[in-house]
Scaffold this active site. Structure first.
Site, PDB file in Angstrom:
ATOM      1  N   HIS A   1       0.855  -1.193   0.000  1.00 24.66           N
ATOM      2  CA  HIS A   1       0.000   0.000   0.000  1.00 24.66           C
ATOM      3  C   HIS A   1       0.885   1.234   0.000  1.00 24.66           C
ATOM      4  CE1 HIS A   1      -3.136   2.888   1.177  1.00 24.66           C
ATOM      5  NE2 HIS A   1      -3.997   1.994   0.788  1.00 24.66           N
TER       6      HIS A   1
ATOM      7  N   ASP B   1      -7.852  -3.813  -0.759  1.00 23.15           N
ATOM      8  CA  ASP B   1      -8.381  -3.848  -2.123  1.00 23.15           C
ATOM      9  C   ASP B   1      -8.361  -5.264  -2.693  1.00 23.15           C
ATOM     10  OD1 ASP B   1      -8.760  -0.983  -2.385  1.00 23.15           O
ATOM     11  OD2 ASP B   1      -6.590  -0.850  -2.356  1.00 23.15           O
TER      12      ASP B   1
END
Length: 431
Positions: free
Chosen positions: A308, A366
């Site tokens: 991330h 995600d």
């Protein structure tokens, strides 16, 4: 925010300027440069504003190095595990967890506002059937200001409150209607006897020809997706909402601006990009090939849904989302879906590979949310609209905070101009 005895000294051409330093309740100290231009005649240069605090806020705090995400001080993993979306909405909007009475009142107010004005259906019919759902949502949310005139005055606290409730309540209906329109099915009206997530799933997947019952495991998974994406500090779309609202624009226009910004693939399209990568891999036997490519520094390919940009250690939202993904896949199975088979095996191989562990490239929120939405039957074109549905409460909370901030000013970033200096116009025959 408290001013400390510390200050920073900036020396320009032999002249020194003292810049006060503020200490937040969490995070690094902040150098106050508001008077720098007036005193020294210089600007700071910070493309993307990645080293600049554009506001002060009490809503959300992120520590990317520690893998920490707090809403009003509460860790996101605790909220996702023990709370539910509408309770988190209340927390973001009002600053504290609600009492049982407050929560019941809030849930009732949201539930009673889920229907949209019937004439808004005409807006949907104006779009092509193959329009992207985000295109529809941007237009319809912006058009809300044409239907709800009694909640557009940003200077009236009650109108701000009504607009907030309306947006949180109606966004699931608008997103579900956008989905139904693009697949050619009739709109399904909301029901007041269902919880927020179940209502949304029913509006997406029910048809008039038969009864539809929402599985509680799927409803809980959807609620967690909404909860885990509710707010994420001063990201691009949130900053867009704040910038739009700094001009005094009505709340519906501001949220529509946030939706438009979220549509960008670098922002709201991460879980969609993850699913597209899984489709590119195609089958389990090709996973080693793509893992090898991800390790090759000369290959531009990278594993989407791993690591991330903000969280340098681990994504605190991913652990809870993984639990929901496992529950959904156990319920629905992966036998007939090669994409989900690839996802499960890719997760297994990546987590057992020292390369990814050393580089902190763990599956993020995600990755797991994309798997869940795929398993539920949503097309990838609906992933970002569901993200917009989740993030609406965060945008509204930040919008309300900004409106109430006495220090708020209209946004006006400066620039480092590198173009031509003054020159005279040349007549066309002399060019």
């Amino acid at each position: 925010m408290t001013e400390t005895t510390k200050s920073a000294t900036l020396t320009i051409d032999g002249t020194s300027y003292d810049l006060p330093i503020f200490t937040p309740t969490a995070g690094p100290d902040v150098v106050d440069i508001r008077k720098l231009y007036g005193q020294a005649g210089v600007f700071t240069y910070d493309p993307g504003f990645t080293s600049t605090a554009s506001c002060d806020s009490t809503i959300t705090f992120i520590d990317g190095d520690k893998g920490e995400l707090l809403h009003r001080g509460y860790p996101i993993d605790q909220l996702a595990a023990k709370s539910h979306f509408l309770e988190v909405c209340y927390l973001l909007l009002y600053g504290e967890l609600p009492t049982a009475t407050q929560l019941e009142d809030f849930e009732t107010r949201v539930t009673r506002h889920t229907m949209v004005h019937e004439q808004m259906i005409n807006f949907f019919r104006g779009f092509r059937r193959d329009a992207h759902p985000m295109a529809i949502i941007v237009g319809v949310v912006g058009a809300m200001s044409a239907f709800y005139h009694d909640s557009t005055d940003i200077n009236d606290p009650w109108q701000r409150e009504v607009a907030s409730i309306r947006l949180i309540a109606k966004m699931p209906t608008i997103v579900a209607m956008a989905y139904k329109y693009t697949v050619g099915q009739p709109f399904v009206y909301p029901r007041n006897d269902l919880d927020y997530a179940s209502n949304f799933l029913r509006m997406c997947f029910a048809v008039p020809a038969e009864d539809f019952e929402v599985n509680p495991i799927l409803s809980r998974a959807m609620d967690r997706i909404l909860t885990l994406h509710a707010d994420h500090e001063q990201n691009a779309s949130t900053s867009t909402v704040r910038l739009a609202s700094s001009s005094g624009a009505n709340p519906f226009a501001c949220i529509a601006a946030g939706v438009a910004c979220l549509w960008g693939p670098s922002h709201g399209g991460a879980n969609q990009a993850c699913l597209e990568m899984l489709k590119e891999i195609g089958s389990v036997d090709r996973i080693p090939e793509f893992i090898a490519r991800a390790k090759d520094k000369d290959d531009p390919f990278r594993l989407m849904g791993f690591g991330h940009r903000v969280y340098k250690n681990f994504d605190p939202r991913a652990t809870v989302m993984k639990q929901s993904a496992d529950e959904v896949l156990d319920l629905l199975g992966v036998e007939n879906n090669p994409i989900l088979q690839v996802a499960k095996e890719l997760e297994k191989q990546a987590l057992s590979d020292p390369y990814f562990a050393d580089k902190k490239l763990f599956p993020n929120v995600d990755f797991y949310s994309g798997i869940i939405l795929e398993a539920m039957g949503f097309p990838t074109s609906m992933f970002t609209p569901i993200f917009a549905l989740s993030r609406t409460v965060g945008w509204i909370s930040q919008w309300k905070e900004m409106i109430a901030d006495p220090q708020a000013k209209i946004g006006r970033p400066r620039q480092l101009y590198l173009g031509e200096t003054m020159r005279d116009y040349v007549d066309i025959e002399n060019r």
